[in-house]
Design a protein around this motif. Sequence first.
Motif, PDB file in Angstrom:
ATOM      1  N   ALA A  59     -20.950  13.066 -10.811  1.00 43.99           N
ATOM      2  CA  ALA A  59     -21.946  14.125 -10.658  1.00 43.99           C
ATOM      3  C   ALA A  59     -23.299  13.435 -10.525  1.00 43.99           C
ATOM      4  CB  ALA A  59     -21.937  15.060 -11.861  1.00 43.99           C
ATOM      5  N   GLN A  60     -24.239  14.098  -9.862  1.00 46.62           N
ATOM      6  CA  GLN A  60     -25.565  13.492  -9.729  1.00 46.62           C
ATOM      7  C   GLN A  60     -26.650  14.555  -9.745  1.00 46.62           C
ATOM      8  OE1 GLN A  60     -25.776  11.199  -6.110  1.00 46.62           O
ATOM      9  NE2 GLN A  60     -26.178  12.975  -4.848  1.00 46.62           N
ATOM     10  N   THR A  61     -27.878  14.099 -10.024  1.00 47.81           N
ATOM     11  CA  THR A  61     -29.035  14.974 -10.019  1.00 47.81           C
ATOM     12  C   THR A  61     -30.270  14.160  -9.655  1.00 47.81           C
ATOM     13  OG1 THR A  61     -30.203  16.691 -11.282  1.00 47.81           O
ATOM     14  CG2 THR A  61     -29.682  14.663 -12.462  1.00 47.81           C
ATOM     15  N   TYR A  62     -31.289  14.863  -9.195  1.00 48.83           N
ATOM     16  CA  TYR A  62     -32.585  14.236  -8.930  1.00 48.83           C
ATOM     17  C   TYR A  62     -33.466  14.481 -10.147  1.00 48.83           C
ATOM     18  CZ  TYR A  62     -37.200  13.283  -7.112  1.00 48.83           C
ATOM     19  OH  TYR A  62     -38.467  12.770  -6.942  1.00 48.83           O
ATOM     20  N   ILE A  63     -34.160  13.433 -10.591  1.00 51.81           N
ATOM     21  CA  ILE A  63     -35.067  13.519 -11.741  1.00 51.81           C
ATOM     22  C   ILE A  63     -36.441  13.073 -11.304  1.00 51.81           C
ATOM     23  CG2 ILE A  63     -35.541  12.698 -14.083  1.00 51.81           C
ATOM     24  CD1 ILE A  63     -32.498  12.228 -14.378  1.00 51.81           C
ATOM     25  N   GLU A  64     -37.428  13.867 -11.598  1.00 51.74           N
ATOM     26  CA  GLU A  64     -38.816  13.523 -11.263  1.00 51.74           C
ATOM     27  C   GLU A  64     -39.345  12.586 -12.355  1.00 51.74           C
ATOM     28  OE1 GLU A  64     -41.680  12.909  -8.956  1.00 51.74           O
ATOM     29  OE2 GLU A  64     -40.340  14.502  -8.267  1.00 51.74           O
ATOM     30  N   ALA A  65     -38.843  11.356 -12.316  1.00 52.11           N
ATOM     31  CA  ALA A  65     -39.244  10.293 -13.245  1.00 52.11           C
ATOM     32  C   ALA A  65     -38.854   8.968 -12.602  1.00 52.11           C
ATOM     33  CB  ALA A  65     -38.545  10.447 -14.597  1.00 52.11           C
ATOM     34  N   ILE A 122     -30.558  15.112 -19.492  1.00 48.74           N
ATOM     35  CA  ILE A 122     -31.410  13.939 -19.221  1.00 48.74           C
ATOM     36  C   ILE A 122     -32.579  14.353 -18.324  1.00 48.74           C
ATOM     37  CG2 ILE A 122     -31.499  11.691 -18.058  1.00 48.74           C
ATOM     38  CD1 ILE A 122     -28.545  11.304 -19.045  1.00 48.74           C
ATOM     39  N   LYS A 123     -32.302  15.141 -17.296  1.00 45.38           N
ATOM     40  CA  LYS A 123     -33.343  15.624 -16.389  1.00 45.38           C
ATOM     41  C   LYS A 123     -34.410  16.402 -17.171  1.00 45.38           C
ATOM     42  CE  LYS A 123     -33.911  18.691 -12.364  1.00 45.38           C
ATOM     43  NZ  LYS A 123     -34.582  17.796 -11.428  1.00 45.38           N
ATOM     44  N   THR A 124     -33.973  17.322 -18.018  1.00 46.86           N
ATOM     45  CA  THR A 124     -34.918  18.111 -18.817  1.00 46.86           C
ATOM     46  C   THR A 124     -35.736  17.205 -19.725  1.00 46.86           C
ATOM     47  OG1 THR A 124     -33.490  20.064 -18.754  1.00 46.86           O
ATOM     48  CG2 THR A 124     -35.088  19.946 -20.554  1.00 46.86           C
ATOM     49  N   LEU A 125     -35.079  16.298 -20.403  1.00 40.22           N
ATOM     50  CA  LEU A 125     -35.763  15.364 -21.301  1.00 40.22           C
ATOM     51  C   LEU A 125     -36.798  14.537 -20.550  1.00 40.22           C
ATOM     52  CD1 LEU A 125     -35.854  14.056 -24.161  1.00 40.22           C
ATOM     53  CD2 LEU A 125     -34.142  12.440 -23.318  1.00 40.22           C
ATOM     54  N   MET A 126     -36.432  13.967 -19.426  1.00 36.39           N
ATOM     55  CA  MET A 126     -37.332  13.113 -18.656  1.00 36.39           C
ATOM     56  C   MET A 126     -38.502  13.906 -18.061  1.00 36.39           C
ATOM     57  SD  MET A 126     -36.308   9.831 -18.492  1.00 36.39           S
ATOM     58  CE  MET A 126     -36.483  10.095 -20.240  1.00 36.39           C
ATOM     59  N   GLU A 127     -38.221  15.079 -17.540  1.00 36.60           N
ATOM     60  CA  GLU A 127     -39.269  15.843 -16.871  1.00 36.60           C
ATOM     61  C   GLU A 127     -40.208  16.516 -17.864  1.00 36.60           C
ATOM     62  OE1 GLU A 127     -37.242  18.200 -13.891  1.00 36.60           O
ATOM     63  OE2 GLU A 127     -36.968  16.418 -12.612  1.00 36.60           O
ATOM     64  N   VAL A 152     -35.960   6.455 -16.489  1.00 35.87           N
ATOM     65  CA  VAL A 152     -34.588   6.964 -16.539  1.00 35.87           C
ATOM     66  C   VAL A 152     -33.661   5.884 -17.110  1.00 35.87           C
ATOM     67  CG1 VAL A 152     -32.660   7.873 -15.180  1.00 35.87           C
ATOM     68  CG2 VAL A 152     -35.002   8.607 -14.663  1.00 35.87           C
ATOM     69  N   TRP A 153     -33.885   4.637 -16.717  1.00 34.12           N
ATOM     70  CA  TRP A 153     -33.087   3.530 -17.238  1.00 34.12           C
ATOM     71  C   TRP A 153     -33.192   3.449 -18.759  1.00 34.12           C
ATOM     72  CZ3 TRP A 153     -29.324   0.207 -16.500  1.00 34.12           C
ATOM     73  CH2 TRP A 153     -29.224  -0.886 -17.359  1.00 34.12           C
ATOM     74  N   GLU A 154     -34.397   3.550 -19.287  1.00 37.58           N
ATOM     75  CA  GLU A 154     -34.590   3.489 -20.734  1.00 37.58           C
ATOM     76  C   GLU A 154     -33.762   4.564 -21.434  1.00 37.58           C
ATOM     77  OE1 GLU A 154     -38.820   3.773 -21.279  1.00 37.58           O
ATOM     78  OE2 GLU A 154     -39.176   1.752 -20.505  1.00 37.58           O
ATOM     79  N   SER A 212     -40.742  10.160  -5.382  1.00 35.57           N
ATOM     80  CA  SER A 212     -41.460   9.796  -6.609  1.00 35.57           C
ATOM     81  C   SER A 212     -40.548   9.835  -7.834  1.00 35.57           C
ATOM     82  CB  SER A 212     -42.644  10.755  -6.815  1.00 35.57           C
ATOM     83  OG  SER A 212     -42.177  12.094  -6.907  1.00 35.57           O
ATOM     84  N   GLY A 213     -39.252   9.962  -7.616  1.00 37.42           N
ATOM     85  CA  GLY A 213     -38.328  10.075  -8.741  1.00 37.42           C
ATOM     86  C   GLY A 213     -37.093   9.213  -8.589  1.00 37.42           C
TER      87      GLY A 213
END
Length: 170
Positions: free
Chosen positions: A16-22, A162-167, A27-29, A112-113
């Motif tokens: 599964a995949q998603t785009y994250i604005e980070a 993860i997306k919610t946390l990062m954004e 994201v690696w961290e 940018s992500g």
Amino acid sequence: MEWTGQVYADTPTVAAQTYIEASPRRVWECVSDIQLMPRLSAELRSVHWLDEASGPAPGARFAGQNEHDALGSWETISTIVTCEPEHSFAWAVGSPEYPSSIWRFTLRPEGSGTVLEQWTQMGPARSGLSYAIDAMPDKEQKIVFVRLREFESGMEANLAAIKTLMEQEA
């Protein structure tokens, strides 16, 4: 996911995949922090480093406590098999040479992500699922399919969290 008719011996995979604005660095961290996953996963309850390891590195090992309504509770020992900062983080459950599963996060910069993918492969070594297959060999394809669907659903939930946390931190 479509019905594939795969059996466990085929080492089936799902992703599964998603785009994250980070950034990939941020994201690696997040994805390389094994302590985060028990907070996100429906099955993984806790993890801890083994052999005096204190962070992700090739060959580092960690133990995980897991729980599933149908499968019960169990512990796994995993070894990090890929640790490429800002690109790929993977671990083998059980023996790295003959794992019961492999799990991987892959990061790809985009705009940018970051595009974050979570992927897993079942087998080739036996796992807890093998006992269900042994008990009902005529239902192996269905058992494997249902477990892959569970993995896919769990990965989609992990990625969304993860997306919610990062954004939110941005």
